[in-house]
Every structure is written in C-alpha cells, then in structure tokens.
Design an enzyme around this catalytic site. Structure first.
Site, PDB file in Angstrom:
ATOM      1  N   GLU A 183      -9.831   4.015   2.322  1.00 30.37           N
ATOM      2  CA  GLU A 183     -10.345   3.541   1.039  1.00 30.37           C
ATOM      3  C   GLU A 183     -10.332   2.015   1.028  1.00 30.37           C
ATOM      4  OE1 GLU A 183      -9.274   3.741  -3.702  1.00 30.37           O
ATOM      5  OE2 GLU A 183      -8.272   5.088  -2.332  1.00 30.37           O
ATOM      6  N   HIS A 184      -9.218   1.435   1.469  1.00 28.45           N
ATOM      7  CA  HIS A 184      -9.089  -0.018   1.567  1.00 28.45           C
ATOM      8  C   HIS A 184      -8.937  -0.367   3.037  1.00 28.45           C
ATOM      9  CE1 HIS A 184      -8.500  -0.427  -2.735  1.00 28.45           C
ATOM     10  NE2 HIS A 184      -7.685   0.612  -2.668  1.00 28.45           N
ATOM     11  N   GLN A 187       0.829  -1.202   0.000  1.00 30.85           N
ATOM     12  CA  GLN A 187       0.000   0.000   0.000  1.00 30.85           C
ATOM     13  C   GLN A 187       0.868   1.259   0.000  1.00 30.85           C
ATOM     14  OE1 GLN A 187      -3.300   0.475  -0.450  1.00 30.85           O
ATOM     15  NE2 GLN A 187      -3.351  -1.714  -0.845  1.00 30.85           N
ATOM     16  N   HIS A 217       2.117   2.118  -3.445  1.00 28.97           N
ATOM     17  CA  HIS A 217       1.005   2.133  -4.386  1.00 28.97           C
ATOM     18  C   HIS A 217       1.104   3.175  -5.494  1.00 28.97           C
ATOM     19  CE1 HIS A 217      -2.827   0.540  -5.444  1.00 28.97           C
ATOM     20  NE2 HIS A 217      -3.455   1.690  -5.321  1.00 28.97           N
TER      21      HIS A 217
END
Length: 105
Positions: A74-75, A5, A8
C-alpha cells in the site's frame, strides 16, 4: 519509518525492507533492538515484528523492483543514495502511495 508502519494500527500490518546491502540489514536490526523498548506500543509492534516483518537482501536494484511489484505494498518507500536520470523507481507499478528519498551519503 519501519517501526512506525509496524505500529500503525491493527497488529496485522506487513512491513518489508528490501535492500541490496547486508550492512543496511544489520543496521536496521540493531536499531529495531535499540528503539523497540522505548516505544509506548511496543507490545503491538513486537507482535508485528514477530509475524509480519521481512528484512530481505537481494542481489540488485532490479530484484528490489521485481519484489516490490510482487509484494504490491500500500505504501512503498524508495530510499536511494543517488537518483539517476532514468529514475530508480522506474518499473515499480503496484502500490497505492510511493515516496522517493535520496540519501546524500
């Protein structure tokens, strides 16, 4: 997953680990130190790690849920040792994508 992440894209990603376990926090810190030098995009990841990564220990799973809702990621990944009939992710409401993993330890 945490380093993935961080790697990313823009370098402005925000990555949170919220846990009830000091042992998990220490293990994650150790793994970051071990894996970071091997990453091809380590400079970008280091920038994210230095400015936008938070490793947080809270007293209970309820506190994890509360913080997850405040962060509104978001995740959102929920990784638990067991899944109870009520569901450990109950109460997490502010996310775009939720993944639940059960780790059999």
């Amino acid at each position: 997953m945490l380093l993935a992440q961080a790697e990313h894209g823009s370098g402005h990603e925000r990555v949170w680990l919220v846990t009830t376990s000091a042992k998990i926090l220490k293990s994650v810190q150790t793994e970051i130190a071990k894996q970071l030098p091997k990453l091809s995009r380590r400079d970008l990841v280091r920038r994210v790690l230095d400015h936008n990564v938070w490793l947080v220990q809270v007293p209970s799973l309820a506190d994890c849920v509360e913080l997850a809702n405040e962060i509104a990621p978001e995740h959102c990944e929920v990784i638990v040792r067991f899944w109870n009939s009520d569901g450990n992710s109950d109460g997490i409401t502010d996310y775009d994508y939720l993944t639940v993993q059960v780790q059999l330890i």
